[in-house]
Design an enzyme around this catalytic site. Structure first.
Site: not given
Length: 313
Positions: A67, A141, A181
């Site tokens: 990430e 994200k 994540c």
């Protein structure tokens, strides 16, 4: 001059990589480094090119990084705005060129700067390029972790102009979905990708043993290690490969230690089996992911996806 890399090579591969549409030879880079400066970005780009050259020599077809690989994970809102670039900016152009030069697809997480709904916004993003350097997907994200991420980034796909949030892309004829994540911990997300046909779910992460928050406080416990629990579980209940790419070691900003990472990168197969898993040290993990290696998980060909009753949920 090539970057001098010290790392462990850990492989679960056949003599030849999968043919087109048979599967993927996947590599995950688990490393350490500096963060949150322009010099760190340049060093991370040089490392990406060096790792891509090594991966290509192993006939890897898709290479993934942790990430926010380009900037390092530890950023403040001010640094996020300083380091963020558009997906067609100079850093990502270099990543695309590396994919072309080495002939492999690359998933490169980075901080994105872009105008959406008339305002400049910043995203924790992942750029996926094919082996010709063509952008297949720019994923933002959607589920941000904790106050620090929410200060730095906008959640992805709040606005219609961004398009669909969860999609699958063809890489070497294999359907690949992206998560980021914290999103590994939401079963709805991996299930949604599986329902769209994902054969592999790729999840870059920044799971730390400790980190300094923007308040100056140190986290009071390690990030939950989901690598041996949720990652294999998602692989089982979605009958697909799930890969989790993390950092290891200490991340520094201008010489100051800001975080230490768990180094728990892993690739799980559709039966929850572990193909490769890293120790907490720099590692290039390589696994041949072939769906044909796996028959039904249950007797009589019973499949979770076929037997769902979503009207009850």
């Amino acid at each position: 001059m090539p970057m001098d890399l010290h790392y462990r090579l850990q492989c679960f591969v056949r003599p030849q990589p999968p043919g087109f549409a048979e599967g993927l030879r996947l590599a995950l880079w688990q490393g350490t480094g500096t963060a949150a400066t322009a010099a760190a970005v340049q060093q991370n780009l040089e490392r990406l090119d060096a790792v891509a050259a090594i991966a290509a020599s192993q006939q890897v077809q898709l290479l993934a990084f942790p990430e926010l690989y380009l900037s390092g994970y530890i950023v403040t809102p001010e640094l996020a705005r300083l380091l963020a670039e558009p997906v067609d900016g100079p850093s990502l152009q270099r990543v695309a060129a590396a994919a072309r030069r080495h002939g492999l697809a690359i998933a490169c997480p980075y901080p994105e700067r872009v105008v959406v709904a008339g305002e400049e916004r910043f995203y924790d993003a992942i750029a996926l390029f094919d082996d010709q350097g063509v952008l297949l997907r720019n994923y933002r994200k959607t589920h941000l972790w904790g106050p620090d991420e929410q200060r730095c980034w906008t959640p992805g796909y709040l606005f219609a102009e961004e398009g669909e949030a969860l999609t699958v892309q063809q890489v070497h004829g294999c359907a690949v979905g992206l998560l980021n994540c914290y999103e590994a911990e939401f079963p709805e997300l991996s299930r949604r990708l599986a329902l769209q046909g994902a054969q592999m779910i790729l999840i870059p992460t920044a799971a730390d043993a400790w980190a300094l928050l923007s308040t100056g406080e140190r986290t009071d416990r390690p990030y939950p290690d989901v690598s041996r629990s949720l990652i294999p579980a998602h692989a089982i209940h979605n009958q697909c490969f799930v890969a989790y790419a993390n950092r290891c070691g200490v991340e520094t900003v201008d010489g100051r230690e800001m975080a230490a990472y768990l180094g728990n990168s892993i690739v799980a197969g559709p039966h929850g089996d572990v193909l490769v898993a890293a120790r907490p040290e720099p590692t290039l993990l390589i696994a041949d992911c072939l769906p044909s290696d796996y028959g039904p998980f249950h007797p009589a060909g019973t499949r979770y996806l076929d037997d769902r009753r979503p009207e009850l949920y």
